[in-house]
Write a protein that holds these residues in place. Structure first.
Motif, mmCIF file in Angstrom:
data_model
loop_
_atom_site.group_PDB
_atom_site.id
_atom_site.type_symbol
_atom_site.label_atom_id
_atom_site.label_comp_id
_atom_site.label_asym_id
_atom_site.label_seq_id
_atom_site.Cartn_x
_atom_site.Cartn_y
_atom_site.Cartn_z
ATOM 1 N N GLY A 41 0.799 -1.223 0.000
ATOM 2 C CA GLY A 41 0.000 0.000 0.000
ATOM 3 C C GLY A 41 0.828 1.267 0.000
ATOM 4 N N ARG A 42 2.140 1.158 0.050
ATOM 5 C CA ARG A 42 2.998 2.350 0.052
ATOM 6 C C ARG A 42 2.994 2.973 -1.341
ATOM 7 N NH1 ARG A 42 7.396 4.142 3.411
ATOM 8 N NH2 ARG A 42 7.134 2.239 4.671
ATOM 9 N N THR A 43 2.992 4.301 -1.385
ATOM 10 C CA THR A 43 2.993 5.014 -2.654
ATOM 11 C C THR A 43 4.198 5.945 -2.746
ATOM 12 O OG1 THR A 43 1.598 6.810 -1.782
ATOM 13 C CG2 THR A 43 0.476 4.936 -2.839
ATOM 14 N N PHE A 44 4.590 6.207 -3.977
ATOM 15 C CA PHE A 44 5.676 7.141 -4.271
ATOM 16 C C PHE A 44 5.215 8.060 -5.394
ATOM 17 C CE2 PHE A 44 7.478 3.173 -2.766
ATOM 18 C CZ PHE A 44 8.462 3.559 -1.850
ATOM 19 N N GLY A 45 5.620 9.313 -5.364
ATOM 20 C CA GLY A 45 5.274 10.238 -6.432
ATOM 21 C C GLY A 45 4.372 11.355 -5.958
ATOM 22 N N SER A 46 3.930 12.192 -6.908
ATOM 23 C CA SER A 46 3.075 13.335 -6.596
ATOM 24 C C SER A 46 2.390 13.832 -7.864
ATOM 25 C CB SER A 46 3.913 14.473 -5.978
ATOM 26 O OG SER A 46 4.897 14.913 -6.893
ATOM 27 N N ASP A 47 1.468 14.784 -7.700
ATOM 28 C CA ASP A 47 0.780 15.433 -8.823
ATOM 29 C C ASP A 47 0.149 14.434 -9.781
ATOM 30 O OD1 ASP A 47 1.542 17.949 -7.846
ATOM 31 O OD2 ASP A 47 3.459 17.856 -8.910
ATOM 32 N N GLY A 48 -0.446 13.391 -9.234
ATOM 33 C CA GLY A 48 -1.162 12.420 -10.050
ATOM 34 C C GLY A 48 -0.307 11.339 -10.666
ATOM 35 N N PHE A 49 1.016 11.487 -10.595
ATOM 36 C CA PHE A 49 1.936 10.463 -11.101
ATOM 37 C C PHE A 49 2.397 9.647 -9.896
ATOM 38 C CE2 PHE A 49 6.336 9.474 -12.941
ATOM 39 C CZ PHE A 49 5.865 8.429 -13.718
ATOM 40 N N ILE A 50 1.717 8.528 -9.653
ATOM 41 C CA ILE A 50 1.842 7.801 -8.391
ATOM 42 C C ILE A 50 2.133 6.319 -8.637
ATOM 43 C CG2 ILE A 50 0.722 7.184 -6.225
ATOM 44 C CD1 ILE A 50 1.144 10.160 -6.468
ATOM 45 N N LEU A 51 3.164 5.817 -7.985
ATOM 46 C CA LEU A 51 3.470 4.388 -7.993
ATOM 47 C C LEU A 51 2.898 3.771 -6.720
ATOM 48 C CD1 LEU A 51 5.116 1.941 -9.196
ATOM 49 C CD2 LEU A 51 6.947 2.638 -7.632
ATOM 50 N N THR A 52 2.105 2.715 -6.869
ATOM 51 C CA THR A 52 1.510 2.020 -5.730
ATOM 52 C C THR A 52 2.050 0.595 -5.654
ATOM 53 O OG1 THR A 52 -0.523 3.321 -5.883
ATOM 54 C CG2 THR A 52 -0.635 1.260 -4.648
ATOM 55 N N CYS A 53 2.494 0.205 -4.463
ATOM 56 C CA CYS A 53 3.056 -1.128 -4.247
ATOM 57 C C CYS A 53 2.023 -2.051 -3.612
ATOM 58 C CB CYS A 53 4.275 -1.048 -3.330
ATOM 59 S SG CYS A 53 5.601 0.003 -3.929
ATOM 60 N N THR A 54 1.941 -3.261 -4.127
ATOM 61 C CA THR A 54 1.120 -4.307 -3.508
ATOM 62 C C THR A 54 2.044 -5.433 -3.064
ATOM 63 O OG1 THR A 54 -0.825 -3.804 -4.869
ATOM 64 C CG2 THR A 54 -0.715 -6.005 -3.873
ATOM 65 N N ASP A 55 2.017 -5.762 -1.779
ATOM 66 C CA ASP A 55 2.876 -6.829 -1.257
ATOM 67 C C ASP A 55 2.195 -7.502 -0.073
ATOM 68 O OD1 ASP A 55 4.903 -8.548 -0.669
ATOM 69 O OD2 ASP A 55 6.333 -7.025 -0.010
ATOM 70 N N THR A 56 1.389 -8.491 -0.379
ATOM 71 C CA THR A 56 0.703 -9.263 0.668
ATOM 72 C C THR A 56 1.158 -10.724 0.620
ATOM 73 O OG1 THR A 56 -1.179 -9.667 -0.814
ATOM 74 C CG2 THR A 56 -1.312 -7.746 0.651
ATOM 75 N N SER A 57 2.383 -10.950 0.186
ATOM 76 C CA SER A 57 2.906 -12.310 0.052
ATOM 77 C C SER A 57 2.944 -13.030 1.404
ATOM 78 C CB SER A 57 4.323 -12.265 -0.532
ATOM 79 O OG SER A 57 4.339 -11.605 -1.770
ATOM 80 N N VAL A 58 2.615 -14.328 1.374
ATOM 81 C CA VAL A 58 2.622 -15.127 2.601
ATOM 82 C C VAL A 58 3.337 -16.452 2.357
ATOM 83 C CG1 VAL A 58 0.492 -14.128 3.518
ATOM 84 C CG2 VAL A 58 0.373 -16.136 2.013
ATOM 85 N N ASN A 59 3.760 -17.086 3.462
ATOM 86 C CA ASN A 59 4.339 -18.424 3.390
ATOM 87 C C ASN A 59 3.234 -19.473 3.273
ATOM 88 O OD1 ASN A 59 7.146 -17.670 3.787
ATOM 89 N ND2 ASN A 59 6.539 -17.123 5.887
ATOM 90 N N ASP A 60 3.638 -20.732 3.155
ATOM 91 C CA ASP A 60 2.661 -21.814 3.054
ATOM 92 C C ASP A 60 1.762 -21.887 4.279
ATOM 93 O OD1 ASP A 60 3.661 -22.494 0.585
ATOM 94 O OD2 ASP A 60 4.997 -24.064 1.369
ATOM 95 N N ASP A 61 2.292 -21.441 5.434
ATOM 96 C CA ASP A 61 1.479 -21.480 6.652
ATOM 97 C C ASP A 61 0.710 -20.174 6.861
ATOM 98 O OD1 ASP A 61 3.497 -19.752 7.256
ATOM 99 O OD2 ASP A 61 4.206 -20.823 9.033
ATOM 100 N N ASN A 62 0.666 -19.353 5.800
ATOM 101 C CA ASN A 62 -0.103 -18.107 5.792
ATOM 102 C C ASN A 62 0.504 -16.992 6.648
ATOM 103 O OD1 ASN A 62 -2.318 -17.131 4.321
ATOM 104 N ND2 ASN A 62 -3.542 -16.978 6.201
ATOM 105 N N THR A 63 1.738 -17.162 7.079
ATOM 106 C CA THR A 63 2.421 -16.073 7.783
ATOM 107 C C THR A 63 3.003 -15.105 6.753
ATOM 108 O OG1 THR A 63 4.459 -17.373 7.851
ATOM 109 C CG2 THR A 63 2.989 -17.488 9.770
ATOM 110 N N PRO A 64 3.126 -13.833 7.087
ATOM 111 C CA PRO A 64 3.617 -12.832 6.119
ATOM 112 C C PRO A 64 5.012 -13.165 5.599
ATOM 113 C CG PRO A 64 2.639 -11.759 8.038
ATOM 114 C CD PRO A 64 2.743 -13.217 8.379
#
Length: 242
Positions: A41-64
């Protein structure tokens, strides 16, 4: 007295290139103090030019098991004549999925340039895919294992001189909207995102163009032809027609 003249104003608009840049200025670890993603959910940039990160990766046991991070690493992008130097990179840490990916908001049409390198410089199968509105804009392998994959420049003089590699930017035309960034084979490292657009910056000059075929009048306001000798008025100016 009747005076007729034609004034044509031509406004020449100066068109200048504008560039918005997203780059990274400090290290960000993949995990926070609790072991969760520091980047989701972290973003970088400004003035409408925005990079959004998605990182919800988990292990086999569902831990982050977060993948995305930012670390210090210097790389150069451009050409031998003109290049940019970046000192931090965004590491993806593995191939993309719905749990590990990037998206880029584009405020207006222009040219998108991406400074990106392979996560491992000996690999030759790590491709970058860019899509916008369901249309594939780019799908090519990012590699740097051969001399044709980069150019070299010399920085410094004498004993301090060093040969440095300069990598090419990935460049695509984009419209306003969202560009989805994926790396389906394996990890890539991103150093910067640049959006170049063109826009009017002001009136450069206004030129008055006189009409050579405008009617001529004598001082009595009577229209005369070009054979008339004496003082005449044309385009609002007095002169002697000989």
């Amino acid at each position: 007295m009747k005076k007729i003249f034609t004034l044509i104003a031509i406004a020449m608009m100066a068109v200048g290139a504008q560039a918005q840049t997203i780059s990274f200025t400090e290290a960000i670890s993949a995990k926070d103090a609790d072991g969760n993603s520091n980047m989701n959910g972290r973003t970088f940039g400004s003035d409408g030019f925005i990079l959004t990160c998605t990182d919800t990766s988990v292990n086999d046991d569902n831990t982050p098991n977060p993948k995305l991070s930012v670390d210090g690493n210097t790389a150069r992008f451009g050409t031998t004549e003109s290049y940019d130097t970046y000192t931090f990179r965004l590491k993806t840490g593995g191939k993309s999925s719905s749990k590990n990916c990037l998206s880029l908001a584009i405020p207006s049409a222009g040219t998108l340039k991406i400074a990106v390198r392979s996560g491992k410089n000996t690999d030759t199968d790590r491709n970058l895919v860019l899509k916008q509105g369901g249309t594939e804009l780019f799908n090519q392998v990012i590699k740097e294992n051969e001399e044709t994959d980069y150019v070299t420049v010399t920085e410094g003089d004498g004993d301090e001189a060093k040969t440095q590699k300069v990598y090419p930017y990935v460049s695509v035309e984009v419209t306003a909207g969202t560009v989805d960034i994926t790396y389906p084979k394996n990890s890539l490292n991103f150093y910067a995102f640049i959006l170049e657009t063109s826009s009017p910056t002001g009136i450069e000059s206004v030129k008055a163009v006189e009409n050579e075929n405008a009617p001529m009048y004598n001082l009595a306001g009577q229209q005369v032809d070009k054979n008339f000798k004496g003082v005449v008025i044309q385009n609002g100016k007095k002169f002697i027609n000989k």
